[in-house]
Design a protein around this motif. Structure first.
Motif, PDB file in Angstrom:
ATOM      1  N   PRO A 100       0.557  -3.570  -7.052  1.00 44.38           N
ATOM      2  CA  PRO A 100       1.070  -4.932  -7.272  1.00 44.38           C
ATOM      3  C   PRO A 100       2.555  -4.878  -7.607  1.00 44.38           C
ATOM      4  O   PRO A 100       3.139  -3.807  -7.747  1.00 44.38           O
ATOM      5  N   ILE A 101       3.165  -6.035  -7.747  1.00 40.24           N
ATOM      6  CA  ILE A 101       4.533  -6.078  -8.263  1.00 40.24           C
ATOM      7  C   ILE A 101       4.479  -5.534  -9.685  1.00 40.24           C
ATOM      8  O   ILE A 101       3.626  -5.926 -10.480  1.00 40.24           O
ATOM      9  N   VAL A 102       5.394  -4.625  -9.993  1.00 41.35           N
ATOM     10  CA  VAL A 102       5.424  -3.995 -11.308  1.00 41.35           C
ATOM     11  C   VAL A 102       6.767  -4.234 -11.977  1.00 41.35           C
ATOM     12  O   VAL A 102       7.741  -4.601 -11.331  1.00 41.35           O
ATOM     13  N   ILE A 103       6.790  -4.005 -13.280  1.00 38.65           N
ATOM     14  CA  ILE A 103       8.060  -3.958 -13.995  1.00 38.65           C
ATOM     15  C   ILE A 103       8.244  -2.532 -14.494  1.00 38.65           C
ATOM     16  O   ILE A 103       7.286  -1.769 -14.623  1.00 38.65           O
ATOM     17  N   LEU A 104       9.479  -2.158 -14.769  1.00 39.54           N
ATOM     18  CA  LEU A 104       9.809  -0.819 -15.239  1.00 39.54           C
ATOM     19  C   LEU A 104      10.173  -0.878 -16.716  1.00 39.54           C
ATOM     20  O   LEU A 104      10.922  -1.756 -17.130  1.00 39.54           O
ATOM     21  N   GLY A 105       9.629   0.053 -17.501  1.00 33.06           N
ATOM     22  CA  GLY A 105       9.931   0.112 -18.928  1.00 33.06           C
ATOM     23  C   GLY A 105      10.215   1.535 -19.359  1.00 33.06           C
ATOM     24  O   GLY A 105       9.916   2.489 -18.635  1.00 33.06           O
ATOM     25  N   ASP A 106      10.773   1.698 -20.539  1.00 36.24           N
ATOM     26  CA  ASP A 106      11.026   3.037 -21.072  1.00 36.24           C
ATOM     27  C   ASP A 106       9.759   3.567 -21.740  1.00 36.24           C
ATOM     28  O   ASP A 106       8.725   2.888 -21.758  1.00 36.24           O
ATOM     29  N   PRO A 107       9.789   4.779 -22.302  1.00 37.26           N
ATOM     30  CA  PRO A 107       8.571   5.372 -22.873  1.00 37.26           C
ATOM     31  C   PRO A 107       7.928   4.578 -24.013  1.00 37.26           C
ATOM     32  O   PRO A 107       6.762   4.804 -24.330  1.00 37.26           O
ATOM     33  N   ALA A 108       8.655   3.631 -24.609  1.00 36.46           N
ATOM     34  CA  ALA A 108       8.091   2.845 -25.709  1.00 36.46           C
ATOM     35  C   ALA A 108       7.013   1.873 -25.233  1.00 36.46           C
ATOM     36  O   ALA A 108       6.180   1.436 -26.023  1.00 36.46           O
ATOM     37  N   TYR A 109       7.011   1.551 -23.957  1.00 36.80           N
ATOM     38  CA  TYR A 109       6.097   0.547 -23.431  1.00 36.80           C
ATOM     39  C   TYR A 109       4.795   1.179 -22.954  1.00 36.80           C
ATOM     40  O   TYR A 109       4.769   2.331 -22.543  1.00 36.80           O
ATOM     41  N   PRO A 110       3.701   0.398 -22.975  1.00 38.40           N
ATOM     42  CA  PRO A 110       2.404   0.932 -22.535  1.00 38.40           C
ATOM     43  C   PRO A 110       2.335   1.025 -21.018  1.00 38.40           C
ATOM     44  O   PRO A 110       2.887   0.174 -20.312  1.00 38.40           O
ATOM     45  N   LEU A 111       1.685   2.050 -20.527  1.00 38.67           N
ATOM     46  CA  LEU A 111       1.445   2.166 -19.093  1.00 38.67           C
ATOM     47  C   LEU A 111       0.357   1.169 -18.723  1.00 38.67           C
ATOM     48  O   LEU A 111      -0.723   1.182 -19.299  1.00 38.67           O
ATOM     49  N   MET A 112       0.652   0.298 -17.783  1.00 42.33           N
ATOM     50  CA  MET A 112      -0.282  -0.737 -17.336  1.00 42.33           C
ATOM     51  C   MET A 112      -0.248  -0.746 -15.810  1.00 42.33           C
ATOM     52  O   MET A 112       0.685  -0.225 -15.211  1.00 42.33           O
ATOM     53  N   PRO A 113      -1.248  -1.348 -15.165  1.00 40.68           N
ATOM     54  CA  PRO A 113      -1.207  -1.421 -13.702  1.00 40.68           C
ATOM     55  C   PRO A 113       0.033  -2.137 -13.175  1.00 40.68           C
ATOM     56  O   PRO A 113       0.482  -1.889 -12.073  1.00 40.68           O
ATOM     57  N   TRP A 114       0.625  -3.002 -13.988  1.00 38.97           N
ATOM     58  CA  TRP A 114       1.795  -3.777 -13.600  1.00 38.97           C
ATOM     59  C   TRP A 114       3.047  -3.377 -14.382  1.00 38.97           C
ATOM     60  O   TRP A 114       4.072  -4.054 -14.316  1.00 38.97           O
ATOM     61  N   LEU A 115       2.991  -2.274 -15.142  1.00 39.26           N
ATOM     62  CA  LEU A 115       4.149  -1.784 -15.891  1.00 39.26           C
ATOM     63  C   LEU A 115       4.218  -0.262 -15.729  1.00 39.26           C
ATOM     64  O   LEU A 115       3.322   0.454 -16.158  1.00 39.26           O
ATOM     65  N   MET A 116       5.296   0.197 -15.110  1.00 40.17           N
ATOM     66  CA  MET A 116       5.487   1.632 -14.905  1.00 40.17           C
ATOM     67  C   MET A 116       6.483   2.151 -15.927  1.00 40.17           C
ATOM     68  O   MET A 116       7.481   1.489 -16.238  1.00 40.17           O
ATOM     69  N   LYS A 117       6.206   3.343 -16.448  1.00 43.59           N
ATOM     70  CA  LYS A 117       7.107   3.979 -17.404  1.00 43.59           C
ATOM     71  C   LYS A 117       7.274   5.437 -16.998  1.00 43.59           C
ATOM     72  O   LYS A 117       6.459   5.971 -16.239  1.00 43.59           O
ATOM     73  N   PRO A 118       8.321   6.096 -17.464  1.00 45.40           N
ATOM     74  CA  PRO A 118       8.533   7.489 -17.066  1.00 45.40           C
ATOM     75  C   PRO A 118       7.478   8.415 -17.644  1.00 45.40           C
ATOM     76  O   PRO A 118       6.862   8.113 -18.667  1.00 45.40           O
ATOM     77  N   TYR A 119       7.255   9.548 -16.973  1.00 44.11           N
ATOM     78  CA  TYR A 119       6.331  10.546 -17.478  1.00 44.11           C
ATOM     79  C   TYR A 119       6.908  11.929 -17.246  1.00 44.11           C
ATOM     80  O   TYR A 119       7.818  12.106 -16.473  1.00 44.11           O
TER      81      TYR A 119
ATOM     82  N   THR B 202       0.847  -1.186   0.000  1.00 48.24           N
ATOM     83  CA  THR B 202       0.000   0.000   0.000  1.00 48.24           C
ATOM     84  C   THR B 202       0.886   1.241   0.000  1.00 48.24           C
ATOM     85  O   THR B 202       1.762   1.393   0.856  1.00 48.24           O
ATOM     86  N   VAL B 203       0.662   2.090  -1.002  1.00 51.49           N
ATOM     87  CA  VAL B 203       1.375   3.361  -1.120  1.00 51.49           C
ATOM     88  C   VAL B 203       0.318   4.444  -0.997  1.00 51.49           C
ATOM     89  O   VAL B 203      -0.525   4.596  -1.885  1.00 51.49           O
ATOM     90  N   GLY B 204       0.358   5.192   0.117  1.00 49.71           N
ATOM     91  CA  GLY B 204      -0.724   6.130   0.382  1.00 49.71           C
ATOM     92  C   GLY B 204      -1.982   5.328   0.651  1.00 49.71           C
ATOM     93  O   GLY B 204      -2.037   4.524   1.557  1.00 49.71           O
ATOM     94  N   ASP B 205      -2.988   5.514  -0.196  1.00 47.26           N
ATOM     95  CA  ASP B 205      -4.210   4.714  -0.066  1.00 47.26           C
ATOM     96  C   ASP B 205      -4.431   3.822  -1.288  1.00 47.26           C
ATOM     97  O   ASP B 205      -5.531   3.368  -1.546  1.00 47.26           O
ATOM     98  N   VAL B 206      -3.355   3.576  -2.042  1.00 47.31           N
ATOM     99  CA  VAL B 206      -3.446   2.765  -3.264  1.00 47.31           C
ATOM    100  C   VAL B 206      -2.675   1.464  -3.082  1.00 47.31           C
ATOM    101  O   VAL B 206      -1.531   1.471  -2.620  1.00 47.31           O
ATOM    102  N   GLU B 207      -3.321   0.359  -3.451  1.00 46.20           N
ATOM    103  CA  GLU B 207      -2.631  -0.926  -3.447  1.00 46.20           C
ATOM    104  C   GLU B 207      -1.837  -1.060  -4.729  1.00 46.20           C
ATOM    105  O   GLU B 207      -2.365  -0.854  -5.825  1.00 46.20           O
TER     106      GLU B 207
END
Length: 163
Positions: free
Chosen positions: A144-163, A137-142
């Motif tokens: 999940p385990i995520v993976i990190l990608g560069d801007p070419a990848y889609p933003l998904m609940p389990w994939l974080m990319k820079p903004y 839990t981060v703040g009030d948001v649960e």
């Protein structure tokens, strides 16, 4: 080395060398790949990324281009954005840079996002079966385990990319 050089060195034909290379490549994929490229201990990976400042991270993903000789058939599909013939290698790595998932099946012209969306890894992440259901839990948001990608990848609940 070239097929011709190896063939001359061992006194066999180039086609024999080609068959041997394919047999070895197939054996590596069938027998070794799943032993060498494996997810391993998820908690150790998550802890490793947390120590680097990113909590609940299961890996970092990116694509790279492996140079090849231009094929005779559909050669233009293999010319990447930098202008040379290649195959796309997509890799997910752990906190130490070790491969945990790879995909090498697409010609160089194909964008990283398309390679990813058509990979087994994408399906497993989408279905929630690649990582255990371990949320923080981060703040009030649960989260999940995520993976990190560069801007070419889609933003998904389990994939974080820079903004």
């Amino acid at each position: 080395d070239s097929y011709r050089s190896v063939a001359n060195h061992f006194g066999v034909g180039k086609s024999t060398v080609g068959v041997a290379v394919m047999q070895v490549a197939n054996a590596i994929v069938e027998l070794l790949l799943s032993k060498v490229v494996t997810l391993g201990n998820v908690q150790a990976i998550v802890d490793g990324f947390a120590a680097m400042g990113f909590p609940n991270c299961g890996g970092a993903i990116d694509g790279t281009h492996i140079p090849i000789l231009g094929p005779d058939h559909q050669g233009s599909q293999y010319i990447n954005r930098k202008g040379y013939f290649s195959m796309v290698l997509q890799a997910l790595v752990d906190h130490k840079g070790r491969f945990t998932n790879i995909n090498v099946a697409w010609p160089g012209k194909v964008h990283d996002a398309r390679v990813f969306r058509n990979s087994g890894l994408f399906r497993w992440l989408q279905e929630g079966i690649y990582f255990p259901d371990q949320k923080i839990t981060v703040g009030d948001v649960e989260m999940p385990i995520v993976i990190l990608g560069d801007p070419a990848y889609p933003l998904m609940p389990w994939l974080m990319k820079p903004y």
